[in-house]
Design an enzyme around this catalytic site. Structure first.
Site, PDB file in Angstrom:
ATOM      1  N   GLU A 116      -5.801  41.185 -16.793  1.00 13.82           N
ATOM      2  CA  GLU A 116      -6.883  42.164 -16.807  1.00 13.82           C
ATOM      3  C   GLU A 116      -6.276  43.469 -17.295  1.00 13.82           C
ATOM      4  O   GLU A 116      -5.456  44.091 -16.610  1.00 13.82           O
ATOM      5  CB  GLU A 116      -7.481  42.337 -15.408  1.00 13.82           C
ATOM      6  CG  GLU A 116      -8.665  43.294 -15.374  1.00 13.82           C
ATOM      7  CD  GLU A 116      -9.268  43.432 -13.996  1.00 13.82           C
ATOM      8  OE1 GLU A 116      -9.676  44.560 -13.642  1.00 13.82           O
ATOM      9  OE2 GLU A 116      -9.341  42.421 -13.277  1.00 13.82           O
ATOM     10  N   CYS A 174     -10.316  50.548 -14.144  1.00 20.91           N
ATOM     11  CA  CYS A 174     -10.411  50.057 -15.517  1.00 20.91           C
ATOM     12  C   CYS A 174     -11.862  49.841 -15.929  1.00 20.91           C
ATOM     13  O   CYS A 174     -12.213  49.973 -17.106  1.00 20.91           O
ATOM     14  CB  CYS A 174      -9.588  48.783 -15.694  1.00 20.91           C
ATOM     15  SG  CYS A 174      -9.956  47.472 -14.513  1.00 20.91           S
TER      16      CYS A 174
END
Length: 481
Positions: free
Chosen positions: A250, A285
């Protein structure tokens, strides 16, 4: 003020034993950089080798252990973790910078991850028999040693979402927490590890260039689960390529929010928009990092978001009334400050606002006021970059085609959101947006822990998950007769 360091301070875990490192570094409170929260061990390559050898040996028996026993032990560990949340929440705040509400939510979500993944395991692990003339079974098995490299922004959830399914599926793990805030995650992993055989869960800490390189290039590691920047992810891919490991990554994001002409801009909507930008001081994020607004709504959005930012209380997250804390570390603080300064130098309008809870101690922490930036274009650094801070550029658009084009004009593709009263139109736009998930009139996370939709483009490597991440850490194979 807590004057003693936690047990895990300056230590690392291998084979059920906690070792004192020869070299250590301080873990500081980002809200008060004069406060030392504890120490982090600076492990060597030989320490990593020890951890990997131990994990590899433990895998030989752990991978053949009873599935129901794994799930049962995880449930027991989860309940002990739940009992430790209250006494550890301040530790997470002090080393990470989150506010109390966010920190407690993160810790409780870890308990949920443990319970739900353990429940999911029992049904998911069952083999499937395919129809046809030949009897073919699809069965599952563990992969081997898993390296979990976790970030500093959300260290608890993003570690547990990898470690827990890896262990439940029969793998052993070597965890490398971020050096900026390793103490809470290590304190919790200390408890979890005690419910499983020695060597199933191991923890090493230290420099990414030393520890990370050793983990990613070692042939004993079969799977790497990494959360962090895209640039570091590319380095891991290169290091792992020699042994063709399975990668679960990720990476970065530059999430776009598109606000259409018919969007509802009431108080609740603006609060959701604000939370999408400022959750964890923007150090997420999947936070909103660009807002594109139809030109007819542009001034209204800027004005309403500015007023919402003005009400935000910023300060040390240990204070119950604080709504946004500091950035986690000096490097990130300097980076975000530099983005704002360069935007101002280029002629952009900088709108910074918010309530400083303790103005006299403001300079003792890595605090930045929530900031709106206008007067920039698509090619501006502040728009192209992943700011990872409480900063948001707002740009106008004139039609839907332009909005989609602007949103997709990024190397990232993690999340996006569409703000409109027309759900069908939102779905049409979602089909065109290059993002792993698209939210309607919100920009948040999936509440169901069974779900996770990986990013596209340079935002990650993985596939859609509906089973608490279990499938990332097991191989499916066919058995035929």
């Amino acid at each position: 003020m807590i004057s003693t360091y936690p047990f895990v301070s300056g230590k690392y875990l291998v084979g059920g034993n906690w070792y004192e490192a020869e070299k250590k570094a301080y873990v500081i409170n980002p809200a008060n950089i004069d406060e030392i929260v504890g120490e982090v061990a600076l492990c060597s390559e030989s320490d990593v080798d020890h951890a990997l050898a131990t994990a590899e040996k433990a895998y030989q028996t752990w991978s053949r252990s009873d599935i129901e026993e794994r799930a049962s032990n995880m449930h027991l560990a989860a309940e002990e973790i739940r009992a430790l949340v209250e006494e550890n929440v301040t530790l997470l705040v002090r080393e990470n910078g989150k506010v109390l509400v966010e920190a407690k939510k993160d810790l409780l979500r870890c308990v949920d991850i443990m319970h739900e993944a353990a429940d999911e395991l029992l049904e998911w692990w069952k083999h499937e028999v395919l129809p046809g003339n030949q009897k073919v079974q699809i069965r599952k098995r563990a992969r081997g040693v898993t390296a979990v490299i976790s970030p500093w922004n959300s260290p608890m959830i993003l570690t547990f979402k990898r470690v827990i399914p890896a262990v439940l599926t029969g793998n052993t793990v070597v965890v490398k927490p971020a050096t900026n805030c390793p103490l809470t995650i290590m304190s919790f992993l200390k408890v979890v590890a005690s419910y499983f055989p020695a060597g199933v869960i191991n923890v090493v800490t230290g420099s990414g260039s030393v520890i990370g390189e050793a983990l990613c290039s070692d042939p004993r590691v079969k799977t790497i689960a990494f959360v962090g920047s895209t640039e570091t992810g590319k380095e891991i891919i290169r290091a792992a390529s020699g042994t063709v490991k399975k990668l679960y990554m990720e990476l970065g994001g530059n999430d776009a929010a598109i606000i259409l002409e018919n969007a509802n801009l009431d108080e609740d909507s603006i609060k959701r928009l604000r939370f999408g930008v400022l959750r964890a001081a923007g150090q997420v994020c999947s936070a909103i990092k660009r807002i594109y607004v139809h030109e007819s709504k542009y001034e209204e959005v800027v004005e309403k978001l500015k007023k919402e930012f003005q009400r935000i209380r910023i300060g040390n997250g240990i204070q119950p009334d604080v709504e946004m804390g500091p950035l986690n570390n000096k490097s990130q603080y300097d980076y975000v400050k530099g983005l704002i300064e360069r935007a101002a130098e280029s002629g952009a309008t900088i709108i910074s606002s918010g309530i400083q809870i303790d103005p006299e101690s403001w300079d003792q922490g890595y605090f930045i006021l929530p900031t709106i930036i206008t007067g920039v274009d698509q090619n501006s650094e502040i728009v192209r970059a992943e700011q990872f801070g409480p900063v948001i550029p707002i740009l106008p658009f004139s039609n839907l085609e332009e909005a989609v084009q602007l949103a997709n004009d990024s190397e990232f593709g993690l999340r996006a959101s569409v703000w409109t009263e027309d759900e069908e139109l939102a779905i049409q736009l979602a089909d065109q947006l290059e993002a792993g998930a698209v939210f309607h009139n919100n920009h948040t996370v999936f509440q169901d822990l069974h779900l996770d939709f990986p990013g596209l483009k340079e935002s990650g490597l993985s596939r859609e998950v509906r089973h608490c991440g279990l499938e990332y850490f097991a191989d499916s194979y066919g058995f035929a007769n």
